[in-house]
Design a protein around this motif. Structure first.
Motif, PDB file in Angstrom:
ATOM      1  N   MET A   1       0.841  -1.189   0.000  1.00  0.00           N
ATOM      2  CA  MET A   1       0.000   0.000   0.000  1.00  0.00           C
ATOM      3  C   MET A   1       0.880   1.244   0.000  1.00  0.00           C
ATOM      4  N   SER A   2       0.555   2.209  -0.859  1.00  0.00           N
ATOM      5  CA  SER A   2       1.343   3.434  -0.956  1.00  0.00           C
ATOM      6  C   SER A   2       1.274   4.223   0.340  1.00  0.00           C
ATOM      7  N   GLN A   3       2.382   4.859   0.692  1.00  0.00           N
ATOM      8  CA  GLN A   3       2.422   5.687   1.887  1.00  0.00           C
ATOM      9  C   GLN A   3       2.225   7.167   1.556  1.00  0.00           C
ATOM     10  N   THR A   4       1.848   7.449   0.341  1.00  0.00           N
ATOM     11  CA  THR A   4       1.441   8.808  -0.039  1.00  0.00           C
ATOM     12  C   THR A   4       0.133   8.731  -0.812  1.00  0.00           C
ATOM     13  N   GLN A   5      -0.586   9.817  -0.768  1.00  0.00           N
ATOM     14  CA  GLN A   5      -1.804   9.958  -1.561  1.00  0.00           C
ATOM     15  C   GLN A   5      -1.620  11.151  -2.497  1.00  0.00           C
ATOM     16  N   TYR A   6      -2.000  10.968  -3.749  1.00  0.00           N
ATOM     17  CA  TYR A   6      -1.845  12.029  -4.745  1.00  0.00           C
ATOM     18  C   TYR A   6      -3.224  12.457  -5.220  1.00  0.00           C
ATOM     19  N   ALA A   7      -3.457  13.736  -5.211  1.00  0.00           N
ATOM     20  CA  ALA A   7      -4.742  14.255  -5.694  1.00  0.00           C
ATOM     21  C   ALA A   7      -4.507  15.626  -6.315  1.00  0.00           C
ATOM     22  N   THR A   8      -5.392  16.013  -7.236  1.00  0.00           N
ATOM     23  CA  THR A   8      -5.315  17.357  -7.796  1.00  0.00           C
ATOM     24  C   THR A   8      -6.526  18.155  -7.358  1.00  0.00           C
ATOM     25  N   HIS A   9      -6.263  19.401  -7.006  1.00  0.00           N
ATOM     26  CA  HIS A   9      -7.310  20.352  -6.629  1.00  0.00           C
ATOM     27  C   HIS A   9      -7.241  21.474  -7.653  1.00  0.00           C
ATOM     28  N   GLY A  10      -7.912  21.288  -8.786  1.00  0.00           N
ATOM     29  CA  GLY A  10      -7.792  22.242  -9.875  1.00  0.00           C
ATOM     30  C   GLY A  10      -6.383  22.188 -10.437  1.00  0.00           C
ATOM     31  N   ASP A  11      -5.682  23.315 -10.362  1.00  0.00           N
ATOM     32  CA  ASP A  11      -4.344  23.374 -10.947  1.00  0.00           C
ATOM     33  C   ASP A  11      -3.225  23.147  -9.924  1.00  0.00           C
ATOM     34  N   VAL A  12      -3.583  22.625  -8.752  1.00  0.00           N
ATOM     35  CA  VAL A  12      -2.573  22.339  -7.724  1.00  0.00           C
ATOM     36  C   VAL A  12      -2.631  20.859  -7.351  1.00  0.00           C
ATOM     37  N   ALA A  13      -1.479  20.196  -7.383  1.00  0.00           N
ATOM     38  CA  ALA A  13      -1.381  18.805  -6.936  1.00  0.00           C
ATOM     39  C   ALA A  13      -1.081  18.777  -5.438  1.00  0.00           C
ATOM     40  N   VAL A  14      -1.715  17.837  -4.748  1.00  0.00           N
ATOM     41  CA  VAL A  14      -1.461  17.686  -3.319  1.00  0.00           C
ATOM     42  C   VAL A  14      -0.903  16.284  -3.072  1.00  0.00           C
ATOM     43  N   ILE A  15       0.307  16.255  -2.498  1.00  0.00           N
ATOM     44  CA  ILE A  15       0.932  14.997  -2.089  1.00  0.00           C
ATOM     45  C   ILE A  15       0.774  14.903  -0.576  1.00  0.00           C
ATOM     46  N   THR A  16       0.023  13.904  -0.124  1.00  0.00           N
ATOM     47  CA  THR A  16      -0.232  13.748   1.317  1.00  0.00           C
ATOM     48  C   THR A  16       0.551  12.561   1.853  1.00  0.00           C
ATOM     49  N   MET A  17       1.439  12.831   2.775  1.00  0.00           N
ATOM     50  CA  MET A  17       2.207  11.757   3.424  1.00  0.00           C
ATOM     51  C   MET A  17       1.275  10.998   4.362  1.00  0.00           C
ATOM     52  N   ASN A  18       1.312   9.671   4.278  1.00  0.00           N
ATOM     53  CA  ASN A  18       0.381   8.866   5.076  1.00  0.00           C
ATOM     54  C   ASN A  18       1.079   7.609   5.583  1.00  0.00           C
ATOM     55  N   ASN A  19       1.863   7.798   6.637  1.00  0.00           N
ATOM     56  CA  ASN A  19       2.599   6.692   7.258  1.00  0.00           C
ATOM     57  C   ASN A  19       2.432   6.820   8.769  1.00  0.00           C
ATOM     58  N   PRO A  20       1.284   6.353   9.301  1.00  0.00           N
ATOM     59  CA  PRO A  20       1.005   6.527  10.727  1.00  0.00           C
ATOM     60  C   PRO A  20       2.111   5.899  11.593  1.00  0.00           C
ATOM     61  N   PRO A  21       2.324   6.407  12.833  1.00  0.00           N
ATOM     62  CA  PRO A  21       1.488   7.419  13.476  1.00  0.00           C
ATOM     63  C   PRO A  21       1.903   8.865  13.213  1.00  0.00           C
ATOM     64  N   VAL A  22       3.170   9.103  12.786  1.00  0.00           N
ATOM     65  CA  VAL A  22       3.616  10.500  12.644  1.00  0.00           C
ATOM     66  C   VAL A  22       4.240  10.771  11.280  1.00  0.00           C
ATOM     67  N   ASN A  23       3.842   9.963  10.278  1.00  0.00           N
ATOM     68  CA  ASN A  23       4.372  10.144   8.924  1.00  0.00           C
ATOM     69  C   ASN A  23       5.893  10.122   8.904  1.00  0.00           C
ATOM     70  N   GLY A  24       6.438   9.068   9.553  1.00  0.00           N
ATOM     71  CA  GLY A  24       7.886   8.880   9.531  1.00  0.00           C
ATOM     72  C   GLY A  24       8.368   8.699   8.110  1.00  0.00           C
ATOM     73  N   LEU A  25       9.515   9.292   7.806  1.00  0.00           N
ATOM     74  CA  LEU A  25      10.019   9.335   6.434  1.00  0.00           C
ATOM     75  C   LEU A  25      10.746   8.040   6.073  1.00  0.00           C
ATOM     76  N   GLY A  26       9.999   6.954   6.089  1.00  0.00           N
ATOM     77  CA  GLY A  26      10.536   5.662   5.708  1.00  0.00           C
ATOM     78  C   GLY A  26      10.700   5.555   4.202  1.00  0.00           C
ATOM     79  N   HIS A  27      11.273   4.436   3.774  1.00  0.00           N
ATOM     80  CA  HIS A  27      11.584   4.274   2.352  1.00  0.00           C
ATOM     81  C   HIS A  27      10.337   4.378   1.478  1.00  0.00           C
TER      82      HIS A  27
END
Length: 697
Positions: A1-27
């Protein structure tokens, strides 16, 4: 399962980090960010990018689950991620809420713009693990906040709230409400106004006399944190940021980081960090075990220990019924608690309103009938089994079903205490350390019949009252006091052999202990150990003890509370003053034993004391009294003044090499006086040494 979520809000892309509990910057998360950036670059409809975090953090930094694994070093590294952000052809905005710490803040510093929510906690805490920010933190932070502020943050590791950065270049906006929505609006505005792609690395560090300030900071770090190399190295990295071009500064930061990672001090701090987290995990108690509600408490005994225990509950907002047998004792206990709080108020740690609020949570009583509805009751009465029996039989009568019955015993058999009740499943040991409102350790003693939910609840409660809870099985003295007994025996033997109490204390304090064994005994009360030894003489007649401590007690020298122990004390002061009376007593005792005093080196003193702890700790591990070696280390780091930079007795033994520990113990066994039989290596220690292994493998 991806640890980021990608979405576009009109002309802006949003990359949401999603690695509970504190979005640790794992590989997985690092990879997801780079892939999200690449996807946004390829989409002609996207004009800007926002990076944010799901849940309760922007990012808490490195993923601790990857520490010491290949994934921690795998590409894309955090350096690679930050280069990808800086190199983006479209502006990247960090939307920071709740927490941005360590690598999380370094990631944000790599973005072109940063929008923060009010109240977000901002920090570079790596120094607390004996390292420094390794992904540009020491190079970028001083470029966006005043040099003094950046240096203090990096050297201390302390968090700072986002609003404190108002007026600096760290945040382009600090907002109330939804920070992602604010970042989206900011991103569109940045594109519309053609603000470009500004990089923190291109900013200059501004200060009237940076060299003088940093030299002062370096001298201070070396003086204040002399046993820890990381604070000084942090300043050296910041000096590189001032003196060198950015890439050369980054190279110097990396060089210092790699050096620190290998230091024994950093290994000790990381060991303590992981050890504290491991201590809360019990293999046969599932993490989702339902907990009993603890909304009220009762404490039996308003003396020094009982009063301190009551303060722990009150400090956490839990109301307490405080029970004593006599009004004078109750009044005295309440007066001491009030005095402690008022002293804190005088030092600015709380207001007088806080004092009154906390005192209002304590309900004094002389009747057991008043405490029956408490969710947990902790007895803090005299360390004597018949006294404990009387208390627990009464608690069994009055306490409501499901209440946790806790004993603060430091050595007695919790199973025997539990047997005084008809509900042994509700009985547990909660061994607080004096002063109970200050000391961080809570030794949680699991009886044979202690229910799993009682253990889980007590572990959770330890966090609520800001203690480090460590689980022990039942044995005489549990983990901490069983080991310290051997340490104290060796201290006594060395005085009989020729050392003075002050030489023993000085040697182990120079090693890093907060207090040597004789000063510690004087502080705790020499009569406490004397009482235990007298019990041992009956129960364990085979166990030898040096007799100087008994002779000190026979003179009524119980330590600071009587103005005399191994040292003498001036009224109202705690300074330990060597006393000729003690010197004469020791000299006469040696003559009685027929011992000619010899010169002991500080090295012998230190290692007889430490390896006595280690050998007994190995027995405790083998018997299953402690679940893991790091639990023993946590007990000694948080309850017995073992130097943090050495990581605890078991880690220290590992770093010495267990083969070397065993050989040194053979040397000690050759001494006919210091109980040679004790120095037979515990079977576990002998096996690990023979196999080339360690306690914390």
């Amino acid at each position: 399962m991806s640890q980021t979520q990608y979405a576009t809000h009109g002309d802006v892309a949003v990359i949401t980090m999603n690695n509970p509990p504190v979005n640790g910057l794992g590989h997985g998360l690092r990879t997801g960010i780079v892939e999200g950036l690449r996807r946004a670059q390829a989409d002609s409809a996207v004009k800007a990018i926002v990076i944010t975090g799901a849940g309760k953090a922007f990012s808490g930094g490195a993923d601790i689950r990857e520490f010491n694994t290949p994934a921690a070093l795998a590409e894309p590294s955090l350096h690679t991620v930050i280069r990808a952000i800086e190199g983006s052809a479209k502006p990247v905005v960090a939307a920071i809420h709740s927490v941005a710490m360590g690598g999380g803040l370094e990631l944000a510093l790599g973005c072109h713009f940063r929008v923060a929510a009010t109240g977000a906690q901002i920090a570079l805490p790596e120094v607390k693990l004996g390292i420094l920010p390794g992904a540009g933190g020491t190079q970028r932070l001083p470029r966006v906040v005043p040099l003094e502020m950046a240096t203090n943050m990096i050297v201390s590791g302390a968090p700072v709230k986002s609003e404190k950065f108002k007026g600096t270049k760290l945040f382009d906006e600090i907002v109330e409400g939804d920070v992602t929505e604010a970042a989206l609006a900011f991103a569109r505005k940045a594109v519309a106004e053609n603000r470009g792609l500004p990089k923190v690395r291109d900013l200059k560090i501004e200060h009237e006399d940076a060299e003088a300030f940093l030299q002062f900071s370096l001298n201070t770090a070396k003086s204040v944190a002399k046993n820890f190399p990381a604070p000084a190295a942090c300043v050296e990295a910041i000096q590189a940021a001032v003196r060198l071009p950015f890439e050369q500064g980054m190279a110097r930061e990396r060089e210092l980081f790699l050096h620190l990672v290998q230091t024994p001090e950093s290994k000790a701090l990381r060991h303590a960090f992981f050890g504290e987290r491991a201590a809360s995990k019990v293999p046969d108690v599932p993490a989702d075990t339902p907990l009993r509600a603890i909304k009220s408490a009762a404490v039996i005994g308003a003396g020094t220990m009982g009063g301190g225990i009551a303060m722990n509950f009150v400090n956490a907002g839990i109301p307490v019924k405080l029970l004593e047998m006599k009004q004078e004792a109750l009044d005295r206990g309440l007066a001491t608690i009030r005095k402690n709080y008022e002293n804190s108020a005088r030092k600015g740690r709380m207001t007088m309103d806080d004092v009154e609020k906390r005192m209002s949570l304590i309900a004094p009583t002389l009747s057991y009938d008043d405490i029956g509805q408490a969710d947990i009751v902790v007895e803090a009465v005299f360390e004597d089994m018949p006294v404990k029996e009387q208390v627990f039989r009464k608690l069994d009568e009055v306490m409501k079903p499901g209440a946790i019955l806790a004993t603060n015993t430091s050595t007695l058999d919790v199973n025997q205490i539990a047997a005084f009740t008809r509900r042994p499943q509700d009985v547990i040991g909660t061994h607080f350390f004096s002063p109970a409102n200050v000391m961080k350790l809570l030794e949680i003693v699991r009886g044979e019949k202690t229910a799993k939910d009682v253990l889980a609840t007590t572990l959770a409660l330890s966090k609520t009252i800001r203690k480090t809870g460590v689980v022990s099985g039942v044995c005489d003295g549990f983990i901490g006091n069983r080991m310290i007994e051997q340490y104290s025996r060796q201290a006594g033997y060395m005085v009989e052999e020729g050392a003075s109490p002050q030489q023993v204390d000085r040697a182990i304090e120079k090693f890093g202990f907060a207090m040597g064994p004789f000063r510690m005994s004087d502080l705790a009360g020499n009569d406490v150990g004397w009482y235990i030894r007298k019990r041992r003489y009956v129960e364990r007649p085979d166990m030898k003890y040096p007799k100087i401590a008994d002779k000190i007690c026979e003179l009524g020298r119980f330590g600071q509370k009587t103005g005399a122990g191994f040292y003498r004390y001036e009224p109202g002061k705690r300074d330990a003053i060597p006393d000729p009376v003690v010197d004469k007593l020791i000299e006469e005792h040696r003559k009685e034993l027929g011992l000619e005093p010899r010169k002991l080196s500080d090295d012998e003193i230190v290692h007889r004391l430490i390896f006595a702890l280690v050998n007994e700790g190995a027995k405790i591990l083998e018997e299953g009294i402690a679940m893991r070696a790091s639990d023993i280390d946590m007990i000694y780091l948080t309850g017995y003044g073992f130097p943090l930079f050495r990581g605890g007795p078991m880690l220290y033994a590992d770093q010495c090499g267990l083969y070397n520990v065993v050989n040194r113990m053979k040397d000690f066994a050759a001494n006919p006086h210091g109980d040679p039989s004790f120095w037979t290596p515990a079977p576990l220690l002998a096996k690990l040494a023979a196999d080339g292994k360690s306690f914390n493998g």
